[in-house]
Every structure is written in C-alpha cells, then in structure tokens.
Design a protein around this motif. Sequence first.
Motif, mmCIF file in Angstrom:
data_model
loop_
_atom_site.group_PDB
_atom_site.id
_atom_site.type_symbol
_atom_site.label_atom_id
_atom_site.label_comp_id
_atom_site.label_asym_id
_atom_site.label_seq_id
_atom_site.Cartn_x
_atom_site.Cartn_y
_atom_site.Cartn_z
ATOM 1 N N GLY A 102 0.601 -1.286 0.102
ATOM 2 C CA GLY A 102 0.102 0.476 0.065
ATOM 3 C C GLY A 102 1.031 0.609 -0.188
ATOM 4 O O GLY A 102 0.443 2.208 -0.813
ATOM 5 N N THR A 103 1.726 1.457 0.670
ATOM 6 C CA THR A 103 2.630 2.438 0.281
ATOM 7 C C THR A 103 3.621 2.272 -1.308
ATOM 8 O O THR A 103 4.819 3.183 -0.709
ATOM 9 C CB THR A 103 4.508 2.420 1.772
ATOM 10 O OG1 THR A 103 4.703 0.861 1.504
ATOM 11 C CG2 THR A 103 3.252 2.458 2.970
ATOM 12 N N TYR A 104 3.857 1.555 -1.663
ATOM 13 C CA TYR A 104 4.088 1.598 -3.065
ATOM 14 C C TYR A 104 3.504 0.852 -4.307
ATOM 15 O O TYR A 104 2.401 0.330 -4.344
ATOM 16 C CB TYR A 104 5.798 0.267 -3.121
ATOM 17 C CG TYR A 104 5.573 -1.080 -2.726
ATOM 18 C CD1 TYR A 104 4.834 -1.638 -3.741
ATOM 19 C CD2 TYR A 104 5.164 -2.271 -0.850
ATOM 20 C CE1 TYR A 104 4.742 -3.192 -3.563
ATOM 21 C CE2 TYR A 104 4.801 -2.695 -1.256
ATOM 22 C CZ TYR A 104 4.142 -3.591 -1.981
ATOM 23 O OH TYR A 104 4.420 -4.679 -1.819
ATOM 24 N N GLU A 105 4.141 1.258 -5.124
ATOM 25 C CA GLU A 105 3.115 0.819 -6.797
ATOM 26 C C GLU A 105 3.968 -0.453 -7.202
ATOM 27 O O GLU A 105 5.251 -0.861 -7.001
ATOM 28 C CB GLU A 105 2.856 1.459 -7.317
ATOM 29 C CG GLU A 105 1.888 2.678 -7.116
ATOM 30 C CD GLU A 105 2.006 3.850 -7.682
ATOM 31 O OE1 GLU A 105 2.818 3.940 -9.074
ATOM 32 O OE2 GLU A 105 1.838 4.742 -7.760
ATOM 33 N N GLY A 106 3.629 -1.904 -7.842
ATOM 34 C CA GLY A 106 3.451 -1.978 -7.981
ATOM 35 C C GLY A 106 3.135 -4.014 -7.801
ATOM 36 O O GLY A 106 2.568 -3.776 -6.817
ATOM 37 N N ASP A 107 3.724 -5.031 -8.076
ATOM 38 C CA ASP A 107 3.606 -6.515 -7.352
ATOM 39 C C ASP A 107 4.517 -7.390 -7.131
ATOM 40 O O ASP A 107 5.720 -7.312 -7.761
ATOM 41 C CB ASP A 107 2.867 -7.209 -8.532
ATOM 42 C CG ASP A 107 1.415 -6.517 -8.663
ATOM 43 O OD1 ASP A 107 1.149 -6.669 -7.420
ATOM 44 O OD2 ASP A 107 0.840 -6.484 -9.733
ATOM 45 N N ILE A 108 4.485 -7.672 -6.151
ATOM 46 C CA ILE A 108 5.413 -8.909 -5.733
ATOM 47 C C ILE A 108 4.964 -10.086 -6.055
ATOM 48 O O ILE A 108 3.877 -10.740 -5.322
ATOM 49 C CB ILE A 108 5.788 -9.062 -4.219
ATOM 50 C CG1 ILE A 108 6.592 -7.059 -3.550
ATOM 51 C CG2 ILE A 108 6.625 -9.664 -3.769
ATOM 52 C CD1 ILE A 108 6.842 -7.187 -2.065
ATOM 53 N N ILE A 109 6.030 -11.549 -6.811
ATOM 54 C CA ILE A 109 5.772 -12.534 -6.795
ATOM 55 C C ILE A 109 6.508 -13.493 -6.242
ATOM 56 O O ILE A 109 7.588 -13.143 -6.712
ATOM 57 C CB ILE A 109 5.144 -12.790 -8.450
ATOM 58 C CG1 ILE A 109 4.135 -12.262 -8.868
ATOM 59 C CG2 ILE A 109 4.614 -13.903 -8.440
ATOM 60 C CD1 ILE A 109 4.799 -10.918 -9.284
ATOM 61 N N TYR A 110 6.263 -14.643 -5.083
ATOM 62 C CA TYR A 110 7.050 -15.463 -4.802
ATOM 63 C C TYR A 110 6.332 -16.208 -4.918
ATOM 64 O O TYR A 110 5.490 -16.632 -4.353
ATOM 65 C CB TYR A 110 7.709 -14.263 -3.258
ATOM 66 C CG TYR A 110 8.154 -15.289 -2.450
ATOM 67 C CD1 TYR A 110 9.586 -15.459 -2.754
ATOM 68 C CD2 TYR A 110 7.659 -15.720 -0.975
ATOM 69 C CE1 TYR A 110 10.026 -16.032 -2.087
ATOM 70 C CE2 TYR A 110 8.105 -16.921 -0.469
ATOM 71 C CZ TYR A 110 9.242 -16.876 -0.878
ATOM 72 O OH TYR A 110 10.853 -17.962 0.457
ATOM 73 N N GLU A 111 7.380 -16.730 -5.458
ATOM 74 C CA GLU A 111 6.841 -18.451 -5.049
ATOM 75 C C GLU A 111 5.192 -18.624 -6.382
ATOM 76 O O GLU A 111 4.573 -19.790 -5.399
ATOM 77 C CB GLU A 111 7.088 -19.638 -4.086
ATOM 78 C CG GLU A 111 8.390 -19.971 -3.397
ATOM 79 C CD GLU A 111 8.129 -20.405 -2.217
ATOM 80 O OE1 GLU A 111 7.540 -20.473 -1.234
ATOM 81 O OE2 GLU A 111 8.833 -21.304 -2.256
ATOM 82 N N GLY A 112 5.725 -17.863 -7.011
ATOM 83 C CA GLY A 112 4.296 -18.352 -8.318
ATOM 84 C C GLY A 112 3.078 -16.839 -7.346
ATOM 85 O O GLY A 112 1.780 -17.630 -8.261
ATOM 86 N N ASN A 113 2.643 -16.593 -5.843
ATOM 87 C CA ASN A 113 1.205 -15.768 -5.459
ATOM 88 C C ASN A 113 1.969 -14.739 -5.432
ATOM 89 O O ASN A 113 3.350 -14.125 -4.480
ATOM 90 C CB ASN A 113 1.547 -16.727 -4.581
ATOM 91 C CG ASN A 113 0.906 -18.579 -4.591
ATOM 92 O OD1 ASN A 113 0.415 -18.733 -5.095
ATOM 93 N ND2 ASN A 113 1.692 -19.565 -3.663
#
Length: 506
Positions: free
Chosen positions: A58-69
């Motif tokens: 919520g304090t940044y934009e974009g996505d973190i995908i870790y182990e496919g999730n």
Amino acid sequence: MSENILEMRNISKSFTGVKALSDVNFQVAKGEIHCLIGENGAGKSTLMKVLSGVYPYGTYEGDIIYEGNVMNFSRISDSVKTGIVIIYQELALFPDLSVYENIFAGNEVKRGGLIDWNETIIKSREMLQKVKLNVNPETPIRELGVGKQQLVEIAKALSKDVKLLILDEPTAALNENDSENLLELLRDLRDQGITCIMISHKLKEVISIADKATVLRDGKTICTLDGAKGEITEATIIKNMVGRDIEDIYPKRPDKKFGSPILEVKNWSAYDQELGRHVVKNVDMHVNKGEIIGIAGLMGSGRTEFALSVFGNPKNYKLEGELQVDGKTRSFKHTSDAIQAGIAYVTEDRKGDGLFLIQDIKNNVTVANLKHISPGGVVNENEEVQVASGYKNSMYIKASSIEQTVGNLSGGNQQKVSLGKWLFVGPKLLILDEPTRGIDVGAKFEIYTIMNKLISEGMSIIMISSELGEVLGMSDRIYIMAEGKIKGELTAEEADQEKIMHFATQ
C-alpha cells in the motif's frame, strides 16, 4: 531454465516527493546467487525493504510474486514466515545481550512452552561454526567488533527456515580472508538450495560469486547480466552503474610533496582496562605533512584501537609512550583536546558513533564545530545553512535537501555526511577508519578525489582500510599491524598484496 522464486514487477516508491524507485523489474531464479548493484541512492536497499515488508503493501506501486503467489506483506514478520530473511547493512543486534540470545531472538528454542537455554547455546554453536566465527556464545555483543557482529547477524538469519536470504553489504565490515569465507558459505547455501540476493559494492566479490547481477541506477532497472554468458565484468558493471567509464578507480597525484612530520608516536602502547590486555604495543609511527599513510591488518590487529588512543583516548585506555603533533609533545585528556590540536577521526561505525541519525544533514555537518558559526554563543542559522549546503554539494551527498534526516540516507551518503562533519573542523591530520565501507565504486572515486584534494591543500591523512586494493592504490606509505604491533612498513613502490599479508599474519 530455472524457475523464478521471485519476481518484482513495476515497483515504484517515493519519499516526500523524491522518487526512489521507478517501475523497477527484478527476477531471481531458485537456487542462484543474484547480486543487486548500483551507486548509493540507486534504490537497492529500498527495493529490498519493499520486498521484506519494511515498506508495507500500500506504500508502493507494483507487484511482488514469490513462489508463484502475489504477496502483500504488511510487516517484516509476514515475509519471514514465507522464508524470506534479510540482513541489513546497519546491524540490528542487542548490544547487552549475549551472542546466543541475539542469534535466537524472536526465534527462541522452546520446550514445554519455556525457553531451553542449554539447547539454545548448543544450536548457537552450530550456527557460529557455519559462519566460521570462533567466539564464546555467552559473549555480550558489545564486546565484539563490527565485523564479528555482522557474522552474528548472518548466523541469526541461518537459524531460521530460510528459502530466500537477502544480504545488504554482508562483507562491508570484513577483511579479505573473512569475506572469502563468507562467500564460500553462500556458495554452500546455494548448493543446499537456498537462494541468495546480495547487495555489494565490491566488484571483485560480484564477479566471483554472482550467477546473475542486476544493475539499478537512479531508481530504475538498467540491465541484468548473466555470469554464465561472461557478461559480469568490472568494465560492464561500472559502465552500467555510473553511466560512464571510470578509467582508474584510484586517481593519481602527479606532484607529491611531503613536509616535516605532523604526527609522531614513539614506543606507544594502550592498555584496555576492561579487557585486561594491551591492544596497542610499542608502536613507532610518523605521518608527514601532505602524506597519506595506510594502516593495513586483519580484524583485531589493533588498527582502530591505535586511532582511538591517538584521538583523545575516548575508550580510556591506559597509555604509555610519547605523542608529538607538529613537533610538540602532547597529552590529550579528551577528544576535544585532539580536535583543538588539529586531529579529526572519522569512525568506522557511522551509525553507532559517527552520526545523529534522527537529526538532519545540516545539524550533523556542523555539530563538531558549532563555535565557528555561533558568535556570542548563538548559532547563526543562515551561516549553518550555507556551510551544510556547501558540504552537501562538495561531498556529492544525494538528498532532497540539507534538512533530510540522516537516518533516511543510504549508507554511503551517511558516510559522506560523517566525513563532511570532520572537514568542517579544519583538521591538520584526518584519520579515516574504513572510509569507503559500504560505498559504491562511483562514490569511492569521489571520496578518493576529495582525499587527494585535501592532501594537495596541505592536510595529512591516516587511512585504515581492510581493502588491500584501496591501501595499495591510495597510500604513500603503509604500516601493517598485527596483535597491536607494527609488523612492517612499506613504501607505495615496494608494497604488494603478498608482502602486506605476510606481515599481517606474522
């Protein structure tokens, strides 16, 4: 092709109007060592803080995908539960607790709902063996040097069920032997299936260990280099980091002119009353005007202890021998006496001893010489702004303004503030203890250039460094210490790594 354990897509992050990250993309394959490199302020640590939950979802934009999730970490504990463990450049240990208590802090070994201290000590010994640190687990952290504390941090990380280990400048506080042992440990962890992300400014380390390396510049992804394809070279890394070629990382001084000794110590010894032993023994040393003296040695050799004993003895060592400044015998009862005599000391531990992290750049730069800008005992705020602004520009400090909090700066920029603080004192002799620790190659060149400029203006410098290349590249003469003693003295012309290591291991 290996499956990715991590993908960070289009990550953007801003601080008070300054964009630290701009659409950064970063991919890491399972079981690889991936180095993240870039100049100070490039966004490396910020990106890893986004990943670990320090900067929550919520304090940044974009996505973190870790182990496919897709992950929405709200705090550090969320990322730790998934197997992501990060070790920051600035250590986060409890100084009054023991080594074993620190290793298992928050991850206590329990039996029947109670902490099993005996098992904790046994397991802590196993972790210490893994990082090749030979200390008693019951030793308080405050009794260890910065380098050994870093190894305790790594042991602490290994005590958890790690899948992705992130290390922010893990060897910054280590000498070359200890650094190589750590790199070998990371290779072993890779062979065991643990993925590592390592932030490092030491290009030789990156070249030696990285399977892949991603370069950030000005908060943007510049490129990802593949070691298997021979892409990870010093020239390629530097060009992508700084956007230009750096022909010689150690700028030369064409005209070397040395004057009479500014500092002489004769039969100088320092006895640490807490440890019950000498930390400096019978040292004879001199520094000429306009000279850079390098002091080399392994961790625990007595280099920092010598510097502190000369700089007003803040550790309250029992001192013996003679100290002369500008040919006059001196006896300093306090660091203020040393400062008045023209000696300044930039500490190796900028966080603990060098800076007020909760204050801004302006206050930190001027704090050691407030009298200069305080006519009638009142600080002239306009002059304070002018002084701080001048050092911000001359030291190439990357910050939104001189009112930015120092604790929010990158490690390298903090080091520049620390250096600027002592330059404002106007010393004759500047002692630099690990001056480029945690600083990228571009900023190192800037620091070296500043050092040469100071020397050309008549200052003298003692440089303590664990990087042999730095000692060889910048010093006019080199003293090598071991067990608190001077084991050898070499001119720049006759010195090489083999000779230094020969004396350092005697």
